[in-house]
Scaffold this motif. Structure first.
Motif, PDB file in Angstrom:
ATOM      1  N   PRO A  96      -2.828 -44.701 -15.691  1.00  0.00           N
ATOM      2  CA  PRO A  96      -3.425 -43.761 -16.046  1.00  0.00           C
ATOM      3  C   PRO A  96      -2.828 -42.612 -15.282  1.00  0.00           C
ATOM      4  CG  PRO A  96      -3.384 -44.757 -13.391  1.00  0.00           C
ATOM      5  CD  PRO A  96      -3.213 -45.892 -13.894  1.00  0.00           C
ATOM      6  N   PRO A  97      -3.672 -41.542 -16.636  1.00  0.00           N
ATOM      7  CA  PRO A  97      -3.331 -39.952 -15.765  1.00  0.00           C
ATOM      8  C   PRO A  97      -2.974 -39.836 -14.480  1.00  0.00           C
ATOM      9  CG  PRO A  97      -4.709 -39.907 -17.415  1.00  0.00           C
ATOM     10  CD  PRO A  97      -4.434 -41.374 -17.551  1.00  0.00           C
ATOM     11  N   SER A  98      -2.339 -38.771 -14.177  1.00  0.00           N
ATOM     12  CA  SER A  98      -2.354 -37.826 -12.671  1.00  0.00           C
ATOM     13  C   SER A  98      -4.020 -37.740 -12.498  1.00  0.00           C
ATOM     14  CB  SER A  98      -1.139 -37.170 -12.848  1.00  0.00           C
ATOM     15  OG  SER A  98      -1.336 -35.806 -12.811  1.00  0.00           O
ATOM     16  N   VAL A 122      -5.969 -39.878 -11.340  1.00  0.00           N
ATOM     17  CA  VAL A 122      -6.468 -40.336 -10.708  1.00  0.00           C
ATOM     18  C   VAL A 122      -6.929 -39.422  -9.285  1.00  0.00           C
ATOM     19  CG1 VAL A 122      -4.115 -41.054  -8.187  1.00  0.00           C
ATOM     20  CG2 VAL A 122      -3.625 -41.821 -10.671  1.00  0.00           C
ATOM     21  N   LYS A 123      -5.848 -38.460  -9.501  1.00  0.00           N
ATOM     22  CA  LYS A 123      -7.006 -37.644  -8.725  1.00  0.00           C
ATOM     23  C   LYS A 123      -8.814 -37.407  -8.900  1.00  0.00           C
ATOM     24  CE  LYS A 123      -6.936 -32.633  -7.317  1.00  0.00           C
ATOM     25  NZ  LYS A 123      -8.356 -32.502  -6.892  1.00  0.00           N
ATOM     26  N   LEU A 164     -10.417 -40.202  -8.988  1.00  0.00           N
ATOM     27  CA  LEU A 164     -10.329 -41.224  -7.931  1.00  0.00           C
ATOM     28  C   LEU A 164     -10.522 -41.172  -6.566  1.00  0.00           C
ATOM     29  CD1 LEU A 164     -11.929 -44.201  -7.792  1.00  0.00           C
ATOM     30  CD2 LEU A 164      -9.395 -45.545  -8.121  1.00  0.00           C
ATOM     31  N   ASP A 165      -9.515 -40.678  -6.516  1.00  0.00           N
ATOM     32  CA  ASP A 165      -9.343 -39.734  -5.238  1.00  0.00           C
ATOM     33  C   ASP A 165     -10.137 -39.004  -4.309  1.00  0.00           C
ATOM     34  OD1 ASP A 165      -7.184 -39.923  -2.778  1.00  0.00           O
ATOM     35  OD2 ASP A 165      -6.713 -37.952  -3.687  1.00  0.00           O
ATOM     36  N   ASP A 166     -10.157 -37.935  -5.195  1.00  0.00           N
ATOM     37  CA  ASP A 166     -12.084 -37.138  -4.893  1.00  0.00           C
ATOM     38  C   ASP A 166     -13.429 -38.512  -4.696  1.00  0.00           C
ATOM     39  OD1 ASP A 166      -9.892 -34.759  -4.816  1.00  0.00           O
ATOM     40  OD2 ASP A 166     -10.814 -34.085  -7.025  1.00  0.00           O
ATOM     41  N   LEU A 222     -13.431 -41.229  -3.909  1.00  0.00           N
ATOM     42  CA  LEU A 222     -13.091 -42.234  -2.842  1.00  0.00           C
ATOM     43  C   LEU A 222     -13.498 -41.212  -1.754  1.00  0.00           C
ATOM     44  CD1 LEU A 222     -10.847 -44.687  -4.102  1.00  0.00           C
ATOM     45  CD2 LEU A 222     -13.478 -44.617  -3.435  1.00  0.00           C
ATOM     46  N   ASP A 223     -13.109 -40.406  -1.616  1.00  0.00           N
ATOM     47  CA  ASP A 223     -12.603 -39.640  -0.365  1.00  0.00           C
ATOM     48  C   ASP A 223     -14.389 -39.151  -0.188  1.00  0.00           C
ATOM     49  OD1 ASP A 223     -11.722 -37.765   1.996  1.00  0.00           O
ATOM     50  OD2 ASP A 223     -12.470 -36.492   0.654  1.00  0.00           O
ATOM     51  N   VAL A 227     -16.538 -42.436   0.744  1.00  0.00           N
ATOM     52  CA  VAL A 227     -16.350 -43.147   2.333  1.00  0.00           C
ATOM     53  C   VAL A 227     -15.444 -42.362   3.327  1.00  0.00           C
ATOM     54  CG1 VAL A 227     -13.585 -44.681   3.440  1.00  0.00           C
ATOM     55  CG2 VAL A 227     -14.609 -44.664   0.907  1.00  0.00           C
ATOM     56  N   ASN A 228     -14.997 -41.322   3.428  1.00  0.00           N
ATOM     57  CA  ASN A 228     -14.777 -40.082   4.843  1.00  0.00           C
ATOM     58  C   ASN A 228     -16.207 -39.667   4.317  1.00  0.00           C
ATOM     59  OD1 ASN A 228     -12.115 -41.301   4.176  1.00  0.00           O
ATOM     60  ND2 ASN A 228     -10.833 -39.749   4.901  1.00  0.00           N
ATOM     61  N   LEU A 231     -12.217 -49.020   3.322  1.00  0.00           N
ATOM     62  CA  LEU A 231     -12.133 -49.013   1.491  1.00  0.00           C
ATOM     63  C   LEU A 231     -11.057 -49.751   1.167  1.00  0.00           C
ATOM     64  CD1 LEU A 231     -11.647 -46.997  -1.277  1.00  0.00           C
ATOM     65  CD2 LEU A 231      -9.854 -46.573  -0.600  1.00  0.00           C
ATOM     66  N   ILE A 277      -9.855 -52.100  -1.414  1.00  0.00           N
ATOM     67  CA  ILE A 277      -9.257 -52.011  -2.813  1.00  0.00           C
ATOM     68  C   ILE A 277      -9.052 -54.061  -2.971  1.00  0.00           C
ATOM     69  CG2 ILE A 277      -7.524 -51.721  -4.960  1.00  0.00           C
ATOM     70  CD1 ILE A 277      -8.123 -48.342  -3.385  1.00  0.00           C
TER      71      ILE A 277
END
Lengths: 379, 379
Positions: free
Chosen positions: B55-57, B60-61, B63-65, B67-68, B71-72, B103, B105
């Motif tokens: 995937p383009p970066s 990725v960012k 999804l990262d945000d 999940l943060d 989850v966090n 999390l 995966i």
């Protein structure tokens, strides 16, 4: 506190189109064993984990397996930072969800430099400060400052670390940069075109240890504890005489003890020179038949399929130079010079020769930007 | 136990070369809010997290945000499985180091199907079994069995889940597959060429709930609790009339309550039809001016730069059809038929027309393998 310092794994890298994944797996296995046998409290990897921003999936798997062994099976915390080869954003994915397990990945630069306090078996805790590789432009954005050079950018980051209250504990900085005076190899990619990438070692004098990545030969600059571990493998023929190792560091009662632990490659990277018949004859008794070789043939006569003949004895000959045929010829030397030159000089030379004119300052600037953009790839 | 079931996020996807990242961010924010407001105990994403294996970066960012936040910040456990679009190995990276954070995966298929026991606010714990998408060949490799079809492969996996002792707790299966009788959209990529990809819903009858991904329209098959949540956005014009939602599931005292919670798109995806002048006139009062549009123009006369004129009112016209010019012509219908066809049929037609011969069975097999290989890409 005892920790293992390594860097520049470059997982997924090729040497003259030969995948090095098996070699990387072999040497990472040794690093895991050293970490276990020396009973280290942490493993530090100072950048260039992968060779490019989008690594092949088997390189991703190798890192995944390595981290599982260290973090989950051996319960050794691991701190990784992104280097100039890594895709910062990709490497940072879900890193906030990994911390509890003891895996600390610092991919992108944030306003808050993480301060990772790790406990040691000897009771002396240490605070680690991972500084992921960041261009001056990124540091300007994140910290709203004027830094234009790598030196100025690092000053901003180091100031952040100095201001952090470690409650009297030793501070260890992890960074990926080019220290002024450091010895280069051919397998490193310049951090910027034109040389504004060097940083004074003085900047790091106040820390208990500085775990550096970028240069592939093990070395220190300024002081013993400001140190490059070097890469675990030889990533170019220019490194043939380097002894690769990991650095085991012990901080105890104000002392910093440093021990270089040698790594053994599955296949060495070396250059051999001689006449074909001699090389073929001696090769059968060569314990390093599987090594990755550059061969310099001294024969002055034409030889049919020299590469094929050599590979019957040395299956991993990667490059062949007919030194003999070219003796007295300046072309060979020129070629070698060319290989050493970066893209910028190569293009400049090419433009000069083809157009008869030199690049204007604007054109040079554009060329620099283009090359840097290409190197960054899809971050 | 209350959980939110969603799937087929396809982060990084484009619609007619238009990036949908802003739209995806907008709708993920709603999903986060729903999870928070409904006080769910878990969020399940049933595959096709990303649109492609690399995937383009910025995806990725995103999804990262996301999940943060889940989850966090909200402390809601999240379980993700890989779909046929995801790069299983890449998605699985460091997943063993994330579990402690909540999390989970599931990227690659392993011999041990994870059994994730999550606690609920109502006291009724549930065991979730994530089954990442796997081709029959992968299932054969991992479980050393004879499965050749998707049905047989899923039988092997479901048997594993059935054999696991959940200590009397409800079992929820998460899978990415094509249930026989399910309604397709144009934006799904076939799991295999030739139709051996369908699975009987009967296989899943014994579970408390089955959270499915792959089909983009919300639907159930066989029983209410064997269910596709559908994608959160319309990923093709064929989905213009679908109502997108997430599924909030509550398992309590043997009951399974299902609630579809509607999602609102930042920009809708729809088809409008009419004469240019009419469309331009009514467009200025259209609340959905920013929507992604396919426009079918009924005008029979030539129009200079129809796309440019339309985009002055509707900036996101992505596709234009001159229905009027083509009325009575079979070409348009043919074109539409062609678009609906998969690569296999397109190529077969092309071969027929060009060579006058049909593909031999061997050639058809080779073509299938080639297309599947291309779809898999670098996993």
């Amino acid at each position: 506190m005892k920790f293992l310092h390594t860097s520049d794994w470059h997982l997924g890298r090729q040497l003259h189109n030969q995948s090095l994944l098996e070699d990387q797996e072999y040497v990472l296995e040794q690093i895991i064993q050293i970490a276990q046998q020396r009973q280290v409290d942490a493993v530090i990897v100072a950048g260039d984990i992968f060779d490019r921003s989008v690594p092949p999936s088997n390189a991703v798997k190798l890192l995944d397996d390595t981290l599982d062994k260290l973090v989950n099976q051996l319960s050794i915390p691991v701190i990784l930072i992104a280097g100039n080869h890594d895709g910062a954003q990709r490497l940072a994915f879900a890193s906030r969800q990994m911390r509890e397990s003891g895996l600390y990945i610092s991919g992108t630069l944030g306003q808050q430099i993480p301060a990772i306090k790790l406990d040691a078996k000897n009771g002396e805790s240490v605070v680690f400060y991972p500084l992921p590789y960041a261009e001056p432009a990124t540091v300007r954005d994140v910290f709203e400052c004027e830094a234009t050079s790598h030196q100025q950018a690092m000053e901003v980051l180091v100031e952040q670390v100095k201001q952090h209250d470690s409650e009297g504990l030793n501070k260890v900085v992890i960074a990926h940069c080019f220290l002024d005076g450091g010895d280069e190899s051919e397998s490193e990619r310049p951090l910027s075109i034109g040389g504004a990438d060097k940083i004074s070692p003085k900047l790091f004098e106040d820390f208990s240890y500085v775990a550096l990545g970028h240069l592939h030969g093990p070395q220190y600059k300024g002081a013993q504890q400001i140190r490059y571990s070097g890469s675990p493998l030889k990533y170019s023929f220019s490194e043939q005489h380097q002894a690769k190792s990991v650095t085991v560091v012990e901080l105890s009662e104000g002392e910093c003890n440093i021990d270089l632990v040698a790594l053994e490659a599955k296949r060495d990277v070396r250059i051999i020179e001689g006449y074909l018949e001699e090389l073929l004859a001696s090769g059968s008794a060569d314990a390093g038949q599987e090594d990755y070789l550059m061969v310099r043939l001294l024969d002055k006569s034409a030889i049919l399929d020299a590469m094929g003949k050599l590979r019957e004895v040395y299956p991993n000959v990667l490059h062949l130079e007919r030194t003999g045929l070219m003796a007295g010829d300046k072309k060979l030397e020129l070629n070698r010079e060319h290989i050493k030159k970066g893209e910028f000089d190569m293009f400049t030379d090419f433009f000069d020769q083809v157009s008869g004119e030199s690049l204007s300052p604007e054109q040079q600037e554009l060329l620099k930007q283009t090359i840097e953009q290409l190197h960054r790839g899809d971050q």
